[in-house]
Scaffold this motif. Structure first.
Motif, PDB file in Angstrom:
ATOM      1  N   ASN A 176     142.915  11.774 -85.439  1.00 64.05           N
ATOM      2  CA  ASN A 176     141.485  11.872 -85.134  1.00 64.05           C
ATOM      3  C   ASN A 176     140.835  10.513 -84.910  1.00 64.05           C
ATOM      4  OD1 ASN A 176     138.575  11.752 -86.019  1.00 64.05           O
ATOM      5  ND2 ASN A 176     138.807  13.968 -86.022  1.00 64.05           N
ATOM      6  N   LEU A 177     141.018   9.586 -85.831  1.00 66.10           N
ATOM      7  CA  LEU A 177     140.338   8.296 -85.741  1.00 66.10           C
ATOM      8  C   LEU A 177     140.766   7.504 -84.520  1.00 66.10           C
ATOM      9  CD1 LEU A 177     140.370   7.110 -89.480  1.00 66.10           C
ATOM     10  CD2 LEU A 177     138.633   8.443 -88.269  1.00 66.10           C
ATOM     11  N   PHE A 178     141.996   7.720 -84.053  1.00 70.75           N
ATOM     12  CA  PHE A 178     142.504   6.982 -82.901  1.00 70.75           C
ATOM     13  C   PHE A 178     142.197   7.675 -81.583  1.00 70.75           C
ATOM     14  CE2 PHE A 178     146.095   4.714 -85.430  1.00 70.75           C
ATOM     15  CZ  PHE A 178     145.151   3.873 -85.986  1.00 70.75           C
ATOM     16  N   ALA A 179     141.928   8.976 -81.618  1.00 73.34           N
ATOM     17  CA  ALA A 179     141.669   9.710 -80.381  1.00 73.34           C
ATOM     18  C   ALA A 179     140.432   9.197 -79.659  1.00 73.34           C
ATOM     19  CB  ALA A 179     141.516  11.200 -80.679  1.00 73.34           C
ATOM     20  N   GLY A 180     139.489   8.610 -80.402  1.00 73.14           N
ATOM     21  CA  GLY A 180     138.267   8.110 -79.798  1.00 73.14           C
ATOM     22  C   GLY A 180     138.366   6.696 -79.265  1.00 73.14           C
ATOM     23  N   LEU A 181     139.530   6.070 -79.383  1.00 73.27           N
ATOM     24  CA  LEU A 181     139.672   4.683 -78.947  1.00 73.27           C
ATOM     25  C   LEU A 181     139.918   4.587 -77.438  1.00 73.27           C
ATOM     26  CD1 LEU A 181     141.805   3.333 -81.917  1.00 73.27           C
ATOM     27  CD2 LEU A 181     139.387   2.894 -81.461  1.00 73.27           C
ATOM     28  N   LYS A 182     139.613   3.454 -76.899  1.00 71.39           N
ATOM     29  CA  LYS A 182     139.691   3.241 -75.448  1.00 71.39           C
ATOM     30  C   LYS A 182     141.082   3.532 -74.901  1.00 71.39           C
ATOM     31  CE  LYS A 182     139.008  -0.337 -71.927  1.00 71.39           C
ATOM     32  NZ  LYS A 182     138.613  -1.746 -71.683  1.00 71.39           N
ATOM     33  N   ASP A 183     142.125   3.142 -75.624  1.00 71.70           N
ATOM     34  CA  ASP A 183     143.483   3.262 -75.111  1.00 71.70           C
ATOM     35  C   ASP A 183     144.124   4.611 -75.385  1.00 71.70           C
ATOM     36  OD1 ASP A 183     143.849   0.722 -73.873  1.00 71.70           O
ATOM     37  OD2 ASP A 183     143.884  -0.183 -75.857  1.00 71.70           O
ATOM     38  N   ALA A 184     143.403   5.543 -76.010  1.00 70.62           N
ATOM     39  CA  ALA A 184     143.920   6.901 -76.157  1.00 70.62           C
ATOM     40  C   ALA A 184     143.847   7.607 -74.804  1.00 70.62           C
ATOM     41  CB  ALA A 184     143.116   7.668 -77.200  1.00 70.62           C
ATOM     42  N   GLU A 230     124.949  14.701 -74.616  1.00 65.11           N
ATOM     43  CA  GLU A 230     123.653  14.336 -75.194  1.00 65.11           C
ATOM     44  C   GLU A 230     123.471  12.819 -75.284  1.00 65.11           C
ATOM     45  OE1 GLU A 230     123.334  16.388 -78.905  1.00 65.11           O
ATOM     46  OE2 GLU A 230     122.884  18.322 -77.953  1.00 65.11           O
ATOM     47  N   GLY A 231     123.872  12.146 -74.205  1.00 66.51           N
ATOM     48  CA  GLY A 231     123.656  10.715 -74.091  1.00 66.51           C
ATOM     49  C   GLY A 231     124.659   9.841 -74.818  1.00 66.51           C
ATOM     50  N   ARG A 232     125.655  10.440 -75.466  1.00 63.31           N
ATOM     51  CA  ARG A 232     126.673   9.664 -76.180  1.00 63.31           C
ATOM     52  C   ARG A 232     128.037   9.870 -75.534  1.00 63.31           C
ATOM     53  NH1 ARG A 232     126.942  10.809 -82.346  1.00 63.31           N
ATOM     54  NH2 ARG A 232     128.360   9.037 -82.162  1.00 63.31           N
ATOM     55  N   ILE A 233     128.908   8.877 -75.695  1.00 66.30           N
ATOM     56  CA  ILE A 233     130.251   8.963 -75.129  1.00 66.30           C
ATOM     57  C   ILE A 233     131.206   9.534 -76.171  1.00 66.30           C
ATOM     58  CG2 ILE A 233     132.172   7.686 -74.093  1.00 66.30           C
ATOM     59  CD1 ILE A 233     130.196   5.587 -73.188  1.00 66.30           C
ATOM     60  N   PHE A 234     131.988  10.502 -75.767  1.00 68.83           N
ATOM     61  CA  PHE A 234     133.025  11.102 -76.605  1.00 68.83           C
ATOM     62  C   PHE A 234     134.349  11.061 -75.842  1.00 68.83           C
ATOM     63  CE2 PHE A 234     129.076  12.860 -78.053  1.00 68.83           C
ATOM     64  CZ  PHE A 234     129.217  13.044 -79.428  1.00 68.83           C
ATOM     65  N   LYS A 235     135.432  11.322 -76.583  1.00 69.60           N
ATOM     66  CA  LYS A 235     136.725  11.505 -75.934  1.00 69.60           C
ATOM     67  C   LYS A 235     137.309  12.846 -76.377  1.00 69.60           C
ATOM     68  CE  LYS A 235     139.382   8.353 -74.548  1.00 69.60           C
ATOM     69  NZ  LYS A 235     140.356   7.265 -74.319  1.00 69.60           N
ATOM     70  N   SER A 236     138.026  13.471 -75.468  1.00 71.18           N
ATOM     71  CA  SER A 236     138.628  14.761 -75.788  1.00 71.18           C
ATOM     72  C   SER A 236     139.747  14.582 -76.809  1.00 71.18           C
ATOM     73  CB  SER A 236     139.184  15.413 -74.525  1.00 71.18           C
ATOM     74  OG  SER A 236     140.173  14.597 -73.922  1.00 71.18           O
ATOM     75  N   TYR A 256     133.435   8.164 -79.200  1.00 72.35           N
ATOM     76  CA  TYR A 256     134.120   7.000 -78.642  1.00 72.35           C
ATOM     77  C   TYR A 256     134.010   5.847 -79.631  1.00 72.35           C
ATOM     78  CZ  TYR A 256     135.267   3.173 -75.455  1.00 72.35           C
ATOM     79  OH  TYR A 256     135.840   2.072 -74.884  1.00 72.35           O
ATOM     80  N   ARG A 257     135.155   5.185 -79.924  1.00 69.42           N
ATOM     81  CA  ARG A 257     135.170   4.163 -80.963  1.00 69.42           C
ATOM     82  C   ARG A 257     135.540   2.772 -80.453  1.00 69.42           C
ATOM     83  NH1 ARG A 257     137.336   8.825 -84.033  1.00 69.42           N
ATOM     84  NH2 ARG A 257     135.804   9.340 -85.650  1.00 69.42           N
ATOM     85  N   GLY A 258     135.676   2.596 -79.159  1.00 67.58           N
ATOM     86  CA  GLY A 258     135.879   1.265 -78.616  1.00 67.58           C
ATOM     87  C   GLY A 258     137.331   0.813 -78.586  1.00 67.58           C
ATOM     88  N   GLU A 259     137.516  -0.499 -78.701  1.00 67.42           N
ATOM     89  CA  GLU A 259     138.842  -1.112 -78.578  1.00 67.42           C
ATOM     90  C   GLU A 259     139.674  -0.878 -79.838  1.00 67.42           C
ATOM     91  OE1 GLU A 259     139.983  -2.718 -75.967  1.00 67.42           O
ATOM     92  OE2 GLU A 259     138.202  -3.071 -74.731  1.00 67.42           O
ATOM     93  N   VAL A 260     141.003  -0.922 -79.655  1.00 72.26           N
ATOM     94  CA  VAL A 260     141.919  -0.680 -80.761  1.00 72.26           C
ATOM     95  C   VAL A 260     141.853  -1.796 -81.805  1.00 72.26           C
ATOM     96  CG1 VAL A 260     144.356  -0.487 -81.406  1.00 72.26           C
ATOM     97  CG2 VAL A 260     143.487   0.746 -79.408  1.00 72.26           C
ATOM     98  N   ALA A 261     141.949  -3.053 -81.365  1.00 75.10           N
ATOM     99  CA  ALA A 261     142.091  -4.167 -82.311  1.00 75.10           C
ATOM    100  C   ALA A 261     140.925  -4.267 -83.304  1.00 75.10           C
ATOM    101  CB  ALA A 261     142.282  -5.481 -81.562  1.00 75.10           C
ATOM    102  N   PRO A 262     139.664  -4.279 -82.862  1.00 74.77           N
ATOM    103  CA  PRO A 262     138.573  -4.373 -83.838  1.00 74.77           C
ATOM    104  C   PRO A 262     138.484  -3.157 -84.749  1.00 74.77           C
ATOM    105  CG  PRO A 262     137.696  -4.116 -81.614  1.00 74.77           C
ATOM    106  CD  PRO A 262     139.150  -4.390 -81.478  1.00 74.77           C
TER     107      PRO A 262
END
Length: 479
Positions: A356-364, A372-378, A415-421
């Motif tokens: 779950n926590l990694f599914a929202g990262l950019k490289d997933a 509703e104005g926010r970015i999500f990932k499937s 969406y949680r951004g980049e993996v490293a941070p």
């Protein structure tokens, strides 16, 4: 009737202790399986919305490892493993090459398939030139031969240089690739300046003995004969026998066959939820055991079947067997916060697997959506209808032609951004836990096993309460 209490991560807290350990000084290295060591005790799940080559590369560069899912053809899965292995090297033992007489169209196709943008050109095994993406960029004649555009005057090395000597040669000749050849001029390896820069830029990367990134891949009890030869040829470090119920006859027999045919392969067996399942896995040939039946956020196994074990108890039960048999345990699922990673390791796990926590990262690999104005990932469970229809029938013991009854759902995560941070936030949470408990290494935290059971009100007290949050924290949200 057997009726016993079982606990989840939310039901317990690590008990604090006197400490002389600073979080910044702790050692997060862990043994994953056999002689494979990670610098961060975290793996990404073998899920088709979590781990493909990009996630595996990003995670390994930060010290963890990714497990590439198997809702891919065997050929594509092997290609993805190869991309991870080729991303970072000291000496590339088996570089991608083209032969004299190849067209630029063929060369470009090779570059696209492998992700390698600089290829030695061979004539009967001897190095006669190098062609790079720059040579192709503005060339509009796809039928032209590499012979006509490659660089011919090469700087080569006939022995394995030291890093200092290689850097000196790169600097002196203003080159980016240094072919290694034998006395007859035949290619034996390749050193690139980009690889040397990557080693400098990613000092915590999880590497094999050759300096390449560590990567795993999922296999199934039915498809392993089609997958493993290509995966091993691509440099696979460890295979994960990926099933929902590992303690079943067909899975254990498959594991025995895999062990017999591929004796040197590092194999993680799973999933199980107690000590008996762990013992059966180990006796069948598993080098590490993956624990977790139903703790995932998109898994409905426990509700659909009425079967499962809350994850903290599952880890605590299985680790007694794993420790006695000297086999690492991987806690798979149920991690919502960095503190859950610390709890899993404090209960005896060598590493955790996260979806779950990694599914929202950019490289997933999941798709980005705006809601509703926010970015999500499937994000979907491998027991969801979509994942099953994409090739996951045997993970949940569904027969050919049988109508699928799902054990998971499809959804979205923020969406949680980049993996490293993001990994930095998780890793620092674990470091802080080690500071509170006085554990200087993962192994010490594994042996800690001092917990306090808390009540519902204790859990409520643990979370943010009696305040309106006006600034989100990067490592916390109330789920």
């Amino acid at each position: 009737m057997e009726l016993r209490e079982a606990l989840s991560y939310d039901d317990v807290l690590l008990a604090p202790s006197y400490s002389e350990v600073l979080p910044s000084d702790v050692d997060l290295r862990t043994v994953l399986v056999r002689d494979i060591e990670l610098n961060l005790p975290i793996l990404s799940s073998a899920m088709d919305t979590v781990t493909e080559d990009r996630m595996a590369i990003a995670l390994a560069l930060s010290g963890g490892a990714g497990v590439i899912h198997r809702n891919l053809s065997p050929e594509i899965q092997a290609q993805q493993v190869s991309k991870v292995k080729r991303f970072l090297n000291w000496i590339i033992d088996n570089p991608v090459t083209v032969n004299i007489g190849a067209t630029l169209a063929e060369t470009r196709r090779t570059m696209d398939e492998t992700g390698v943008t600089g290829l030695p050109v061979l004539d009967a095994g001897k190095v006669v030139g190098i062609i790079t993406i720059r040579d192709l960029r503005f060339n509009e004649n796809p039928e032209m031969l590499v012979d006509d555009v490659m660089t011919r005057d090469l700087v080569v090395e006939t022995s394995i240089p030291t890093e200092k000597a290689a850097l000196a040669k790169f600097d002196k000749h203003r080159i980016e690739k240094l072919p290694l050849v034998d006395v007859g001029g035949r290619l034996t390896g390749l050193i690139t300046v980009r690889d040397m820069e990557k080693h400098r830029d990613y000092p915590s990367a999880a590497l094999d003995s050759s300096g390449s990134l560590i990567v795993g891949a999922a296999i199934g009890p039915r498809d392993w004969p089609a997958r493993l030869p290509g995966l091993i040829a691509s440099g696979l470090d460890f295979a994960v026998l990926d099933t929902a119920h590992g303690a079943s006859l067909n899975v254990l027999k498959s594991l025995e066959k895999i062990r017999k045919k591929f004796g040197n392969l590092s194999i993680v067996g799973g999933n199980v939820a107690d000590g008996d399942g762990a013992r059966r896995m180990i006796e069948a040939g598993a080098d590490a055991v993956k624990v977790g039946v139903g703790p995932g956020s998109i898994c409905t196994t426990r509700v659909v079947t009425g079967v499962g074990v809350p994850q903290f108890t599952a880890v605590a039960d299985a680790v007694e067997v794993c420790d006695a048999m000297r086999v690492p345990l991987i806690a798979d699922g149920g991690v919502k916060y960095s503190g859950d990673i610390a709890k899993a390791i404090g209960a005896g796990a060598s590493a955790v697997m996260i979806g779950n926590l990694f599914a929202g990262l950019k490289d997933a690999p999941g798709q980005e959506v705006i809601f509703e104005g926010r970015i999500f990932k499937s994000y979907r469970g491998m027991g969801s209808i979509g994942a099953i229809e994409s090739g996951g029938i045997d993970r949940y013991q569904i027969g050919e032609g049988e109508e699928a009854v799902p054990e998971g759902v499809e959804g979205r995560v923020p969406y949680r951004g980049e993996v490293a941070p993001y990994l930095h936030q998780l890793a620092t949470g674990v470091r802080k836990a080690m500071g509170y408990t006085g554990c200087a290494s993962v192994e010490q935290l594994r042996e800690y096993r001092r917990f306090i059971k808390i009540s519902t009100t204790g859990l409520r007290e643990s979370h943010v309460h009696d305040v309106s949050v006006i600034q989100d924290a990067p490592n916390y949200s109330r789920l």
